[in-house]
Design a protein around this motif. Sequence first.
Motif, PDB file in Angstrom:
ATOM      1  N   GLN A 253       0.841  -1.186   0.000  1.00  0.00           N
ATOM      2  CA  GLN A 253       0.000   0.000   0.000  1.00  0.00           C
ATOM      3  C   GLN A 253       0.880   1.241   0.000  1.00  0.00           C
ATOM      4  OE1 GLN A 253      -3.180   0.020  -0.282  1.00  0.00           O
ATOM      5  NE2 GLN A 253      -3.501  -2.197  -0.121  1.00  0.00           N
ATOM      6  N   PRO A 254       0.569   2.224  -0.850  1.00  0.00           N
ATOM      7  CA  PRO A 254       1.380   3.444  -0.848  1.00  0.00           C
ATOM      8  C   PRO A 254       1.284   4.152   0.490  1.00  0.00           C
ATOM      9  CG  PRO A 254      -0.634   3.767  -2.107  1.00  0.00           C
ATOM     10  CD  PRO A 254      -0.563   2.307  -1.780  1.00  0.00           C
ATOM     11  N   VAL A 255       2.418   4.562   0.998  1.00  0.00           N
ATOM     12  CA  VAL A 255       2.477   5.272   2.271  1.00  0.00           C
ATOM     13  C   VAL A 255       2.634   6.751   1.985  1.00  0.00           C
ATOM     14  CG1 VAL A 255       3.731   5.538   4.441  1.00  0.00           C
ATOM     15  CG2 VAL A 255       3.544   3.281   3.364  1.00  0.00           C
ATOM     16  N   PRO A 256       1.693   7.571   2.416  1.00  0.00           N
ATOM     17  CA  PRO A 256       1.819   9.009   2.145  1.00  0.00           C
ATOM     18  C   PRO A 256       3.007   9.591   2.875  1.00  0.00           C
ATOM     19  CG  PRO A 256       0.023   8.581   3.676  1.00  0.00           C
ATOM     20  CD  PRO A 256       0.496   7.249   3.179  1.00  0.00           C
ATOM     21  N   SER A 257       3.674  10.516   2.240  1.00  0.00           N
ATOM     22  CA  SER A 257       4.825  11.163   2.862  1.00  0.00           C
ATOM     23  C   SER A 257       4.356  11.999   4.032  1.00  0.00           C
ATOM     24  CB  SER A 257       5.542  12.054   1.848  1.00  0.00           C
ATOM     25  OG  SER A 257       4.699  13.116   1.449  1.00  0.00           O
ATOM     26  N   ALA A 258       5.295  12.304   4.927  1.00  0.00           N
ATOM     27  CA  ALA A 258       4.959  13.121   6.088  1.00  0.00           C
ATOM     28  C   ALA A 258       4.484  14.494   5.660  1.00  0.00           C
ATOM     29  CB  ALA A 258       6.174  13.230   7.003  1.00  0.00           C
ATOM     30  N   ALA A 259       5.099  15.027   4.594  1.00  0.00           N
ATOM     31  CA  ALA A 259       4.713  16.354   4.117  1.00  0.00           C
ATOM     32  C   ALA A 259       3.286  16.345   3.586  1.00  0.00           C
ATOM     33  CB  ALA A 259       5.677  16.832   3.039  1.00  0.00           C
ATOM     34  N   ALA A 260       2.932  15.238   2.851  1.00  0.00           N
ATOM     35  CA  ALA A 260       1.586  15.155   2.304  1.00  0.00           C
ATOM     36  C   ALA A 260       0.552  14.983   3.411  1.00  0.00           C
ATOM     37  CB  ALA A 260       1.497  14.007   1.314  1.00  0.00           C
ATOM     38  N   ALA A 261       0.911  14.194   4.437  1.00  0.00           N
ATOM     39  CA  ALA A 261      -0.019  13.971   5.533  1.00  0.00           C
ATOM     40  C   ALA A 261      -0.262  15.245   6.319  1.00  0.00           C
ATOM     41  CB  ALA A 261       0.517  12.877   6.461  1.00  0.00           C
ATOM     42  N   ALA A 262       0.767  16.101   6.413  1.00  0.00           N
ATOM     43  CA  ALA A 262       0.651  17.325   7.196  1.00  0.00           C
ATOM     44  C   ALA A 262       0.156  18.503   6.380  1.00  0.00           C
ATOM     45  CB  ALA A 262       1.999  17.664   7.820  1.00  0.00           C
ATOM     46  N   ALA A 263      -0.024  18.341   5.071  1.00  0.00           N
ATOM     47  CA  ALA A 263      -0.416  19.460   4.215  1.00  0.00           C
ATOM     48  C   ALA A 263      -1.834  19.909   4.569  1.00  0.00           C
ATOM     49  CB  ALA A 263      -0.348  19.051   2.747  1.00  0.00           C
ATOM     50  N   PRO A 264      -2.034  21.222   4.752  1.00  0.00           N
ATOM     51  CA  PRO A 264      -3.372  21.705   5.081  1.00  0.00           C
ATOM     52  C   PRO A 264      -4.299  21.633   3.879  1.00  0.00           C
ATOM     53  CG  PRO A 264      -1.871  23.551   4.751  1.00  0.00           C
ATOM     54  CD  PRO A 264      -1.038  22.294   4.676  1.00  0.00           C
ATOM     55  N   ALA A 265      -5.594  21.620   4.158  1.00  0.00           N
ATOM     56  CA  ALA A 265      -6.587  21.575   3.081  1.00  0.00           C
ATOM     57  C   ALA A 265      -6.563  22.889   2.311  1.00  0.00           C
ATOM     58  CB  ALA A 265      -7.975  21.337   3.674  1.00  0.00           C
ATOM     59  N   PRO A 266      -6.761  22.843   0.995  1.00  0.00           N
ATOM     60  CA  PRO A 266      -6.779  24.080   0.206  1.00  0.00           C
ATOM     61  C   PRO A 266      -7.847  25.044   0.709  1.00  0.00           C
ATOM     62  CG  PRO A 266      -6.681  22.153  -1.228  1.00  0.00           C
ATOM     63  CD  PRO A 266      -6.945  21.640   0.163  1.00  0.00           C
ATOM     64  N   LEU A 267      -7.549  26.318   0.641  1.00  0.00           N
ATOM     65  CA  LEU A 267      -8.462  27.354   1.109  1.00  0.00           C
ATOM     66  C   LEU A 267      -9.602  27.543   0.110  1.00  0.00           C
ATOM     67  CD1 LEU A 267      -8.558  29.550   3.454  1.00  0.00           C
ATOM     68  CD2 LEU A 267      -7.702  31.135   1.721  1.00  0.00           C
ATOM     69  N   THR A 268     -10.815  27.593   0.609  1.00  0.00           N
ATOM     70  CA  THR A 268     -11.966  27.874  -0.251  1.00  0.00           C
ATOM     71  C   THR A 268     -12.171  29.386  -0.343  1.00  0.00           C
ATOM     72  OG1 THR A 268     -13.574  27.836   1.562  1.00  0.00           O
ATOM     73  CG2 THR A 268     -13.026  25.725   0.515  1.00  0.00           C
ATOM     74  N   ASP A 269     -12.919  29.812  -1.366  1.00  0.00           N
ATOM     75  CA  ASP A 269     -13.207  31.243  -1.513  1.00  0.00           C
ATOM     76  C   ASP A 269     -13.978  31.773  -0.311  1.00  0.00           C
ATOM     77  OD1 ASP A 269     -11.909  31.296  -3.936  1.00  0.00           O
ATOM     78  OD2 ASP A 269     -13.733  31.066  -5.137  1.00  0.00           O
ATOM     79  N   ALA A 270     -14.884  30.965   0.203  1.00  0.00           N
ATOM     80  CA  ALA A 270     -15.669  31.396   1.368  1.00  0.00           C
ATOM     81  C   ALA A 270     -14.760  31.600   2.578  1.00  0.00           C
ATOM     82  CB  ALA A 270     -16.749  30.357   1.684  1.00  0.00           C
ATOM     83  N   GLU A 271     -13.806  30.709   2.748  1.00  0.00           N
ATOM     84  CA  GLU A 271     -12.871  30.844   3.872  1.00  0.00           C
ATOM     85  C   GLU A 271     -11.963  32.057   3.688  1.00  0.00           C
ATOM     86  OE1 GLU A 271     -12.178  26.246   5.377  1.00  0.00           O
ATOM     87  OE2 GLU A 271     -11.156  26.940   3.560  1.00  0.00           O
ATOM     88  N   ALA A 272     -11.583  32.333   2.455  1.00  0.00           N
ATOM     89  CA  ALA A 272     -10.758  33.512   2.183  1.00  0.00           C
ATOM     90  C   ALA A 272     -11.519  34.790   2.530  1.00  0.00           C
ATOM     91  CB  ALA A 272     -10.328  33.528   0.720  1.00  0.00           C
TER      92      ALA A 272
END
Length: 329
Positions: A132-151
């Motif tokens: 099974q592919p193991v996600p990198s630590a950087a990918a696991a810690a990456a924040p969710a993309p900002l939505t326009d509403a959140e901006a």
Amino acid sequence: MSPYTAGCTTVLPGHARAVNAPSQLRTRRRGEAASCGEPPPLSRLRPDAPLEIEDLLRGMLAKDSEQRLAASAVYEALLPWAHKGFAKGSPHLLTADGLELDPCLPFSRPFGGSARRGATAAVAYTPTVVDQPVPSAAAAAAPAPLTDAEADEAAGRAEQLVGDGQFAQAADILAAALARAVDAVQVEDLSLSLAHVKFVAGAHREAAELFEAAIAAFTDRYGADDAEAQRCRYYAAQSRMELRESTAALIAFNAYATSEPDPDDPASVTLHLDALAQIMRLHAGAEHSPAARSAAITLRSATVRHLGSNAPELAEVDGFISRLGRFQR
């Protein structure tokens, strides 16, 4: 696991002292011996234990770390015991393919093992292993993309905080949103909001850099005459003037003043006239009287054009021109 830790868990199963989290690192710095105390003789707990094993554990639990056995020495001491095999009548450990497990060698595959020399397989079976592919630590810690509403929410919240004088908190909210922004428009808008926060907070160096970056972004996207790019030029010039960088401020104000304001936009007209006034003052402060007089005449003409010939602001401009005339005589 270190030899000392292995010794503690062997001699004192279930009785090793717990270490509180805040002091755990400090305790380890003082020496690992602090966590288990003085170990009792193995023969007291296991009368059937061989004397060689008791001596080995004593070496693993030595208080002085320099006297303590290294992991390699522990391995070499245990190796003969592993090769002696199992006690009579005890069940042998088998691998998934029915081969006897050799505890001295590592597994070559899950549920498998290295067969002893001469052993034969009892069952010809090999389990299927799916990697099974193991996600990198950087990918696991990456924040969710900002939505326009959140901006929009971040910008609105920052504006409220600025109104309350909480500039640092406003800047933190915008910086956190920028860290998640992936859309170019989001980045531009949030950066501009952050620039204004820095400006009103008095962080003019950071404000100038943010405004100048915004000028480049808006110009590339919408053209040199874009109204937002023009406003950024004005505030970049003001920031440079607050930093007492007169030359940079004069260049920025001149770049802003080359474009005519929208006559139907009072705010735009006000900024334009103020920029012309700042150009006049900067030349006067540098004792460039001819340039200051020329700037004053330009300011007067623009004031009449946008505010009318009866504008009260004209009295100050006329007084300035009169004083310059006296100095030049």
